[in-house]
Design a protein around this motif. Structure first.
Motif, PDB file in Angstrom:
ATOM      1  N   THR A   1       0.813  -1.217   0.000  1.00  0.00           N
ATOM      2  CA  THR A   1       0.000   0.000   0.000  1.00  0.00           C
ATOM      3  C   THR A   1       0.843   1.261   0.000  1.00  0.00           C
ATOM      4  N   ALA A   2       2.165   1.132   0.145  1.00  0.00           N
ATOM      5  CA  ALA A   2       3.017   2.315   0.222  1.00  0.00           C
ATOM      6  C   ALA A   2       3.240   2.903  -1.168  1.00  0.00           C
ATOM      7  N   ARG A   3       3.179   4.210  -1.261  1.00  0.00           N
ATOM      8  CA  ARG A   3       3.454   4.908  -2.522  1.00  0.00           C
ATOM      9  C   ARG A   3       4.424   6.034  -2.199  1.00  0.00           C
ATOM     10  N   HIS A   4       5.680   5.852  -2.615  1.00  0.00           N
ATOM     11  CA  HIS A   4       6.715   6.820  -2.297  1.00  0.00           C
ATOM     12  C   HIS A   4       6.811   7.878  -3.404  1.00  0.00           C
ATOM     13  N   VAL A   5       6.709   9.122  -2.998  1.00  0.00           N
ATOM     14  CA  VAL A   5       6.781  10.238  -3.942  1.00  0.00           C
ATOM     15  C   VAL A   5       7.677  11.314  -3.341  1.00  0.00           C
ATOM     16  N   ALA A   6       8.522  11.885  -4.184  1.00  0.00           N
ATOM     17  CA  ALA A   6       9.384  12.970  -3.706  1.00  0.00           C
ATOM     18  C   ALA A   6       9.773  13.859  -4.878  1.00  0.00           C
ATOM     19  N   GLU A   7      10.046  15.112  -4.572  1.00  0.00           N
ATOM     20  CA  GLU A   7      10.594  16.036  -5.564  1.00  0.00           C
ATOM     21  C   GLU A   7      12.082  16.178  -5.294  1.00  0.00           C
ATOM     22  N   ILE A   8      12.872  15.878  -6.321  1.00  0.00           N
ATOM     23  CA  ILE A   8      14.313  15.930  -6.149  1.00  0.00           C
ATOM     24  C   ILE A   8      14.919  16.707  -7.313  1.00  0.00           C
ATOM     25  N   THR A   9      16.202  17.006  -7.190  1.00  0.00           N
ATOM     26  CA  THR A   9      16.947  17.624  -8.282  1.00  0.00           C
ATOM     27  C   THR A   9      18.078  16.696  -8.689  1.00  0.00           C
ATOM     28  N   ALA A  10      18.381  16.743  -9.967  1.00  0.00           N
ATOM     29  CA  ALA A  10      19.504  15.961 -10.505  1.00  0.00           C
ATOM     30  C   ALA A  10      20.348  16.892 -11.364  1.00  0.00           C
ATOM     31  N   ARG A  11      21.519  16.380 -11.758  1.00  0.00           N
ATOM     32  CA  ARG A  11      22.411  17.177 -12.590  1.00  0.00           C
ATOM     33  C   ARG A  11      22.603  16.493 -13.933  1.00  0.00           C
ATOM     34  N   GLY A  12      22.476  17.293 -15.003  1.00  0.00           N
ATOM     35  CA  GLY A  12      22.713  16.775 -16.332  1.00  0.00           C
ATOM     36  C   GLY A  12      24.197  16.742 -16.647  1.00  0.00           C
ATOM     37  N   PRO A  13      24.588  16.174 -17.812  1.00  0.00           N
ATOM     38  CA  PRO A  13      26.003  16.088 -18.166  1.00  0.00           C
ATOM     39  C   PRO A  13      26.675  17.455 -18.322  1.00  0.00           C
ATOM     40  N   ASP A  14      25.878  18.486 -18.619  1.00  0.00           N
ATOM     41  CA  ASP A  14      26.437  19.837 -18.752  1.00  0.00           C
ATOM     42  C   ASP A  14      26.366  20.615 -17.451  1.00  0.00           C
ATOM     43  N   GLY A  15      25.961  19.934 -16.362  1.00  0.00           N
ATOM     44  CA  GLY A  15      25.875  20.589 -15.066  1.00  0.00           C
ATOM     45  C   GLY A  15      24.560  21.284 -14.800  1.00  0.00           C
ATOM     46  N   ALA A  16      23.639  21.294 -15.791  1.00  0.00           N
ATOM     47  CA  ALA A  16      22.354  21.961 -15.597  1.00  0.00           C
ATOM     48  C   ALA A  16      21.514  21.209 -14.562  1.00  0.00           C
ATOM     49  N   VAL A  17      20.760  21.961 -13.784  1.00  0.00           N
ATOM     50  CA  VAL A  17      19.893  21.378 -12.763  1.00  0.00           C
ATOM     51  C   VAL A  17      18.614  20.885 -13.434  1.00  0.00           C
ATOM     52  N   ILE A  18      18.250  19.628 -13.115  1.00  0.00           N
ATOM     53  CA  ILE A  18      17.033  19.024 -13.664  1.00  0.00           C
ATOM     54  C   ILE A  18      16.075  18.794 -12.505  1.00  0.00           C
ATOM     55  N   HIS A  19      14.917  19.413 -12.577  1.00  0.00           N
ATOM     56  CA  HIS A  19      13.892  19.211 -11.553  1.00  0.00           C
ATOM     57  C   HIS A  19      13.078  17.977 -11.905  1.00  0.00           C
ATOM     58  N   CYS A  20      12.938  17.082 -10.927  1.00  0.00           N
ATOM     59  CA  CYS A  20      12.262  15.804 -11.184  1.00  0.00           C
ATOM     60  C   CYS A  20      11.245  15.513 -10.098  1.00  0.00           C
ATOM     61  N   GLU A  21      10.247  14.743 -10.510  1.00  0.00           N
ATOM     62  CA  GLU A  21       9.375  14.075  -9.553  1.00  0.00           C
ATOM     63  C   GLU A  21       9.760  12.598  -9.578  1.00  0.00           C
ATOM     64  N   ALA A  22       9.962  12.014  -8.380  1.00  0.00           N
ATOM     65  CA  ALA A  22      10.384  10.612  -8.271  1.00  0.00           C
ATOM     66  C   ALA A  22       9.261   9.799  -7.632  1.00  0.00           C
ATOM     67  N   TYR A  23       8.927   8.666  -8.271  1.00  0.00           N
ATOM     68  CA  TYR A  23       7.887   7.776  -7.783  1.00  0.00           C
ATOM     69  C   TYR A  23       8.530   6.408  -7.557  1.00  0.00           C
ATOM     70  N   GLY A  24       8.518   5.929  -6.311  1.00  0.00           N
ATOM     71  CA  GLY A  24       9.231   4.700  -5.989  1.00  0.00           C
ATOM     72  C   GLY A  24       8.339   3.596  -5.450  1.00  0.00           C
ATOM     73  N   SER A  25       8.711   2.360  -5.779  1.00  0.00           N
ATOM     74  CA  SER A  25       8.028   1.172  -5.261  1.00  0.00           C
ATOM     75  C   SER A  25       9.085   0.181  -4.787  1.00  0.00           C
ATOM     76  N   VAL A  26       8.923  -0.292  -3.547  1.00  0.00           N
ATOM     77  CA  VAL A  26       9.839  -1.288  -2.988  1.00  0.00           C
ATOM     78  C   VAL A  26       9.141  -2.637  -3.085  1.00  0.00           C
TER      79      VAL A  26
END
Length: 601
Positions: A222-247
């Motif tokens: 029943t768990a639904r993991h959701v988070a907003e995170i940032t990642a870095r692209g190959p050129d160093g640009a910041v990528i805003h992401c939504e992450a949805y996880g299932s264990v």
């Protein structure tokens, strides 16, 4: 529609016959409509679906056979079964004609109730079965849509998902790295598989900690993991992401795996802001337009002496509003020039190009100012044609504009007309002129009225692009009458065709044929003895290029009558006039007279 009632239509000009038929046919589940003329029947068929129509053969004006032909000529009524009811003698010629126009049966008077009910019962049951089939079809379609959505979803995830799909073991070692992950983060699978998720430094420590926390929480269906995170692209640009996880537990190894879907929402945030802006602007413009039409309707009706005066005034103002919208649509609602506004009013007939002169710099108008100026020029042109300079052959109108500081000044000068006296009361047209500008003043000079209109905003003046506006193309001229003209009308909307035909026939022309399909239009254009043709933009979605080609080969003049712009009409005829819908009757008659030339048929 599956839930709509089953309806029969009875058409007879004698009330007693309708009453008798209705009494014989009445039953549960059946809705009976009656009409006493072909016109009334056609109106009912435009808004209702009928399982069967009983048509009296002998009716005044349009008889049953002619009504059947009209029904077969329209897409909406073509499939309605027809049973003719007649008191005439049994005649094979009449019977053959009835079947020729689409009848399925005859009933002869005096009517045998058993025969009538038996035949009606057949069509009632067919209609009921058809509705049941429609219901089952809709259910199957719904099931099929659900199946297709599931298949499409799986295919999108597996083949070309916009998401980055990443699978890790309990130690955050990458087990699967999708093509979507490669596109978003710029890291190929060969560099990521079997490496820890943070080896390439594409996720900051806080994002890695979030993913590790999901694994430590353990599997939970029943768990639904959701988070907003940032990642870095190959050129160093910041990528805003939504992450949805299932264990998920692995039944073979008793270990857990983490499946994460990363969605890049950087562009979506920008698009959402743009969408909100556009939706707000669209709502604003639609409501403003409806409010304008409502105000014009009420004020015109309030000041009209009779219905005919209301029709003339309201139709002209609506045409001015439609013309301004057409101009703005061509420039994607960005801005239009004063020259374009004037040309639009000239084409619509509100301004007489032979007696109208203009000059001024190139000024760009906002959409709101374009609409206001169009309505003001329409009112001024209408008043000049009724009472002022354009009401006499030697009259003249000069329209000049200039920019004075932060203000656009537009001057309308009339001369050569009848002596001018100030009006005793202020009409809606005067109110419309004043309300459509930043300010408007009228100088009622005996030799001709002078209007000074000012706009304090809603315009752009670029001195480096300063151009003197001058009329483009030949003047429209004035057309003669159309008395005696034989006209082909190609129009698939019955009500519009009826309206256009009435206007042409009231002016003395003869509408020899109304073609509602492409095949009928080509046949009429090829063989009919006609002087002029009016072509709709398309017939049920089919272009009318072939019809125009035939007319051109026969050297028969024609014009388009359409709500489409020039870009959606046959491209081989760029100089053929267009009468735009909603059409102005005067423009329609003037255009027909002009393209036919001065010679009488």
């Amino acid at each position: 529609m599956p839930n709509s009632p089953i309806r029969f239509l009875l058409v007879d000009d004698i009330v007693e016959n309708l009453t008798a038929l209705e009494a014989l046919l009445r039953r549960d589940g059946l809705e009976i409509h009656t009409a006493r003329s072909a016109a009334e029947a056609l109106e009912l068929m435009l808004v209702n679906d009928y399982a069967l129509a009983f048509l009296d053969v002998q009716m005044p004006e349009t008889d049953g056979y002619e009504l059947a032909e009209l029904m077969r000529g329209a897409e909406r009524t073509r499939q309605i079964p027809i049973i003719f009811v007649t008191a005439a003698e049994r005649n094979e010629n009449r019977r053959f004609r009835g079947y020729e126009v689409g009848a399925v049966d005859y009933i002869f008077k005096p009517i045998d109730p058993v025969v009538l009910k038996t035949k009606a019962e057949v069509f009632f049951r067919i209609a009921r079965q058809a509705k049941e089939l429609e219901r089952q079809r809709d259910e199957l379609r719904q099931i099929a849509r659900g199946r297709d959505r599931a298949i499409a979803s799986l295919r999108a995830h597996s083949d070309n998902s916009p998401l980055a799909l990443v699978k890790c073991d309990a130690g955050l070692r990458v087990l699967d790295w999708s093509q979507g992950a490669q596109r978003i983060f710029g890291l190929p699978a060969r560099d990521m598989l079997h490496h820890r998720i943070d080896d390439q430094d594409w996720l900051p420590p806080e994002a890695v900690a979030v993913l590790r926390g999901w694994i430590e929480a353990g599997p939970d269906s029943t768990a639904r993991h959701v988070a907003e995170i940032t990642a870095r692209g190959p050129d160093g640009a910041v990528i805003h992401c939504e992450a949805y996880g299932s264990v998920l537990p692995d039944p073979e190894s008793a270990q857990v795996t983490l499946s994460v879907q990363f969605l890049d929402v950087t562009e979506r945030h920008q698009a959402e802001q743009t969408r909100q802006l556009l939706v707000g602007e669209l709502n604003h413009r639609i409501k403003n337009t409806l409010a304008n039409v409502q105000a014009i309707t009420r004020q015109t009706l309030r000041r009209a002496a009779d219905l005919a005066a209301f029709e003339r005034s309201f139709s002209g103002r609506l045409q001015a509003l439609a013309q301004a919208h057409s101009i703005l649509s061509q420039v994607t609602w960005s801005s239009a020039t004063i020259g374009q506004v004037i040309e639009g009013q000239t084409r619509s007939g509100a301004l007489d190009a032979d007696h109208f002169h203009r000059s001024g710099p190139q000024v760009w108008l906002s959409p709101e100012t374009t609409l206001r100026l169009s309505l003001s020029l329409h009112e001024l042109g209408t008043n000049a044609a009724k009472y002022g300079a354009l009401s006499v052959p030697g009259g003249r109108v000069d329209l000049d504009w200039r920019v004075e500081g932060e203000t656009l000044v537009v001057l309308w000068r009339e001369s050569g007309g009848p002596p001018v006296t100030p009006p005793r009361t202020q009409g809606f047209g005067t109110v419309l002129i004043g309300g459509g500008t930043g300010g408007a003043e009228a100088d009622w000079r005996p030799e001709g009225v002078v209007w000074r209109m000012t706009f304090h905003d809603g315009f752009t003046y670029l001195p480096e692009a300063d151009l003197i506006a001058a009329p483009e193309g030949p003047p429209t001229g004035r057309a003669g009458g159309i008395d005696g003209f034989r006209i082909l009308l190609v129009e698939d909307e019955p009500i519009v065709a009826m309206d256009v035909s009435c206007e042409l026939e009231d002016a003395g022309a003869e509408v020899v044929c109304v073609a509602r399909t492409l095949q009928d239009a080509i046949a009429a254009a090829s063989n009919a003895r006609i002087d002029v043709a009016l072509l709709d933009g398309n017939l049920g979605g089919a272009p009318v290029d072939q019809v125009a080609d035939v007319l051109a080969r026969r050297r028969i003049p024609f014009c388009f009558i359409s709500g489409y712009g020039r870009e959606h009409l046959p491209q081989a005829f760029p100089h053929v006039p267009i009468v735009r819908k909603p059409f102005d009757p005067q423009e329609l008659l003037s255009t027909v007279g002009r393209i036919a030339g001065p010679e009488r048929p």
